[in-house]
Scaffold this motif. Structure first.
Motif, PDB file in Angstrom:
ATOM      1  N   ALA A   9     -15.326  -8.022   7.075  1.00 47.49           N
ATOM      2  CA  ALA A   9     -14.146  -8.229   6.231  1.00 47.49           C
ATOM      3  C   ALA A   9     -14.010  -7.021   5.313  1.00 47.49           C
ATOM      4  N   GLN A  10     -12.777  -6.672   5.006  1.00 41.19           N
ATOM      5  CA  GLN A  10     -12.541  -5.573   4.070  1.00 41.19           C
ATOM      6  C   GLN A  10     -11.366  -5.935   3.187  1.00 41.19           C
ATOM      7  N   VAL A  11     -11.446  -5.482   1.955  1.00 38.78           N
ATOM      8  CA  VAL A  11     -10.319  -5.573   1.033  1.00 38.78           C
ATOM      9  C   VAL A  11     -10.180  -4.229   0.351  1.00 38.78           C
ATOM     10  N   ASN A  12      -8.946  -3.815   0.158  1.00 37.06           N
ATOM     11  CA  ASN A  12      -8.694  -2.679  -0.709  1.00 37.06           C
ATOM     12  C   ASN A  12      -7.473  -3.008  -1.539  1.00 37.06           C
ATOM     13  N   ILE A  13      -7.540  -2.589  -2.791  1.00 38.77           N
ATOM     14  CA  ILE A  13      -6.459  -2.866  -3.720  1.00 38.77           C
ATOM     15  C   ILE A  13      -5.915  -1.554  -4.261  1.00 38.77           C
ATOM     16  N   PHE A  14      -4.632  -1.586  -4.557  1.00 42.62           N
ATOM     17  CA  PHE A  14      -3.937  -0.407  -5.057  1.00 42.62           C
ATOM     18  C   PHE A  14      -3.252  -0.763  -6.360  1.00 42.62           C
ATOM     19  N   HIS A  15      -3.470   0.035  -7.381  1.00 42.26           N
ATOM     20  CA  HIS A  15      -2.845  -0.143  -8.686  1.00 42.26           C
ATOM     21  C   HIS A  15      -1.556   0.677  -8.683  1.00 42.26           C
ATOM     22  N   LEU A  16      -0.454   0.013  -8.495  1.00 43.00           N
ATOM     23  CA  LEU A  16       0.821   0.691  -8.303  1.00 43.00           C
ATOM     24  C   LEU A  16       1.332   1.371  -9.573  1.00 43.00           C
ATOM     25  N   ILE A  17       1.811   2.595  -9.414  1.00 38.33           N
ATOM     26  CA  ILE A  17       2.382   3.364 -10.517  1.00 38.33           C
ATOM     27  C   ILE A  17       3.731   2.777 -10.922  1.00 38.33           C
ATOM     28  N   GLU A  18       4.482   2.331  -9.934  1.00 40.84           N
ATOM     29  CA  GLU A  18       5.794   1.724 -10.153  1.00 40.84           C
ATOM     30  C   GLU A  18       5.928   0.531  -9.219  1.00 40.84           C
ATOM     31  N   PRO A  19       6.917  -0.326  -9.454  1.00 41.13           N
ATOM     32  CA  PRO A  19       7.125  -1.464  -8.549  1.00 41.13           C
ATOM     33  C   PRO A  19       7.437  -1.010  -7.123  1.00 41.13           C
ATOM     34  N   LEU A  20       7.117  -1.874  -6.162  1.00 42.94           N
ATOM     35  CA  LEU A  20       7.341  -1.541  -4.751  1.00 42.94           C
ATOM     36  C   LEU A  20       8.790  -1.200  -4.431  1.00 42.94           C
ATOM     37  N   ASP A  21       9.740  -1.734  -5.190  1.00 41.15           N
ATOM     38  CA  ASP A  21      11.148  -1.465  -4.903  1.00 41.15           C
ATOM     39  C   ASP A  21      11.680  -0.213  -5.603  1.00 41.15           C
ATOM     40  N   SER A  22      10.785   0.565  -6.214  1.00 43.86           N
ATOM     41  CA  SER A  22      11.217   1.794  -6.893  1.00 43.86           C
ATOM     42  C   SER A  22      11.437   2.919  -5.889  1.00 43.86           C
ATOM     43  N   ASP A  23      12.256   3.893  -6.281  1.00 43.26           N
ATOM     44  CA  ASP A  23      12.508   5.059  -5.431  1.00 43.26           C
ATOM     45  C   ASP A  23      11.220   5.844  -5.167  1.00 43.26           C
ATOM     46  N   ARG A  24      10.356   5.905  -6.162  1.00 40.31           N
ATOM     47  CA  ARG A  24       9.113   6.677  -6.032  1.00 40.31           C
ATOM     48  C   ARG A  24       8.225   6.139  -4.903  1.00 40.31           C
ATOM     49  N   LEU A  25       8.269   4.826  -4.638  1.00 37.90           N
ATOM     50  CA  LEU A  25       7.419   4.219  -3.614  1.00 37.90           C
ATOM     51  C   LEU A  25       8.142   4.002  -2.287  1.00 37.90           C
ATOM     52  N   ALA A  26       9.365   4.503  -2.159  1.00 37.92           N
ATOM     53  CA  ALA A  26      10.163   4.259  -0.949  1.00 37.92           C
ATOM     54  C   ALA A  26       9.460   4.751   0.316  1.00 37.92           C
ATOM     55  N   ASP A  27       8.873   5.939   0.288  1.00 41.07           N
ATOM     56  CA  ASP A  27       8.185   6.461   1.477  1.00 41.07           C
ATOM     57  C   ASP A  27       6.979   5.606   1.832  1.00 41.07           C
ATOM     58  N   PHE A  28       6.251   5.156   0.818  1.00 48.93           N
ATOM     59  CA  PHE A  28       5.106   4.299   1.060  1.00 48.93           C
ATOM     60  C   PHE A  28       5.548   2.970   1.674  1.00 48.93           C
ATOM     61  N   VAL A  29       6.533   2.339   1.082  1.00 47.96           N
ATOM     62  CA  VAL A  29       7.024   1.046   1.587  1.00 47.96           C
ATOM     63  C   VAL A  29       7.525   1.203   3.016  1.00 47.96           C
ATOM     64  N   ALA A  30       8.188   2.338   3.305  1.00 42.52           N
ATOM     65  CA  ALA A  30       8.680   2.580   4.652  1.00 42.52           C
ATOM     66  C   ALA A  30       7.546   2.718   5.667  1.00 42.52           C
ATOM     67  N   ALA A  31       6.369   3.148   5.216  1.00 39.10           N
ATOM     68  CA  ALA A  31       5.235   3.352   6.119  1.00 39.10           C
ATOM     69  C   ALA A  31       4.400   2.091   6.332  1.00 39.10           C
ATOM     70  N   ILE A  32       4.555   1.079   5.487  1.00 38.06           N
ATOM     71  CA  ILE A  32       3.698  -0.108   5.548  1.00 38.06           C
ATOM     72  C   ILE A  32       3.739  -0.772   6.925  1.00 38.06           C
ATOM     73  N   ASP A  33       4.912  -1.026   7.452  1.00 41.10           N
ATOM     74  CA  ASP A  33       5.009  -1.713   8.746  1.00 41.10           C
ATOM     75  C   ASP A  33       4.348  -0.920   9.864  1.00 41.10           C
ATOM     76  N   SER A  34       4.534   0.398   9.857  1.00 40.86           N
ATOM     77  CA  SER A  34       3.918   1.233  10.892  1.00 40.86           C
ATOM     78  C   SER A  34       2.398   1.198  10.815  1.00 40.86           C
ATOM     79  N   VAL A  35       1.873   1.289   9.602  1.00 43.92           N
ATOM     80  CA  VAL A  35       0.420   1.263   9.432  1.00 43.92           C
ATOM     81  C   VAL A  35      -0.127  -0.104   9.828  1.00 43.92           C
ATOM     82  N   ASN A  36       0.545  -1.167   9.411  1.00 44.07           N
ATOM     83  CA  ASN A  36       0.079  -2.512   9.769  1.00 44.07           C
ATOM     84  C   ASN A  36       0.143  -2.737  11.278  1.00 44.07           C
TER      85      ASN A  36
END
Length: 160
Positions: A9-36
């Motif tokens: 089992a593994q867990v990793n947590i990320f302390h977000l700089i801004e909310p997931l719906d922010s422009d700054r995290l758009a590239d990250f959010v766009a990559a989530i489905d591909s990585v999963n």
């Protein structure tokens, strides 16, 4: 090393700089489905945390560790072996996203990733994950909780 009686089992947590719906995290959010998707099709993948509606970003977990972050993103999965998890973590797509981590996540001095052995066929809970991260932070790597830099064999923890 793989064992039919235990999975990792593994867990990793990320302390977000801004909310997931922010422009700054758009590239990250766009990559989530591909990585999963890549994780789910990777050799050795068994399971990953999702909510009942399939949204992996809607879990209430690690709220006690939020600090000044805009939220905690929790990733939890199960793998057949340490090696299969490590192979996925070092895959090109996953590494590409990790290289950009500082753009969307605070750097945290304490452990944000924990690994531990579970009986094959069982599913870890958020509470299990929180306990393992706390254990790793308090006691350092052990058979109870470790990270990718130091593997503990499944026999070590279960020989007590």
């Amino acid at each position: 090393m793989s064992n039919e009686m235990f999975h990792l089992a593994q867990v990793n947590i990320f302390h977000l700089i801004e909310p997931l719906d922010s422009d700054r995290l758009a590239d990250f959010v766009a990559a989530i489905d591909s990585v999963n998707s890549a994780a789910e099709s990777a050799p050795g993948f068994v399971w990953r945390l999702k909510s009942e509606n399939g949204d992996e970003n809607s879990h209430e977990a690690f709220e006690w560790d939020m600090g000044d972050s805009a939220g905690i993103l929790t990733n939890m999965s199960v793998w057949t072996s340490f090696e299969t998890l490590k192979d996925f973590v070092h895959s090109p797509l996953h590494l590409e996203v990790l290289r950009k981590k500082r753009n969307w996540s605070f750097r945290v001095a304490e452990a944000t990733t924990a690994l531990w052995w579970i009986p094959a066929g069982s599913i870890p809970t958020i509470q299990d994950a929180e306990t393992r991260v706390i254990d790793l932070r308090r006691n350092g790597p052990s058979a109870s909780a470790f990270d990718l830099s130091m593997k503990f064999d499944f026999l070590t923890e279960n020989s007590d």
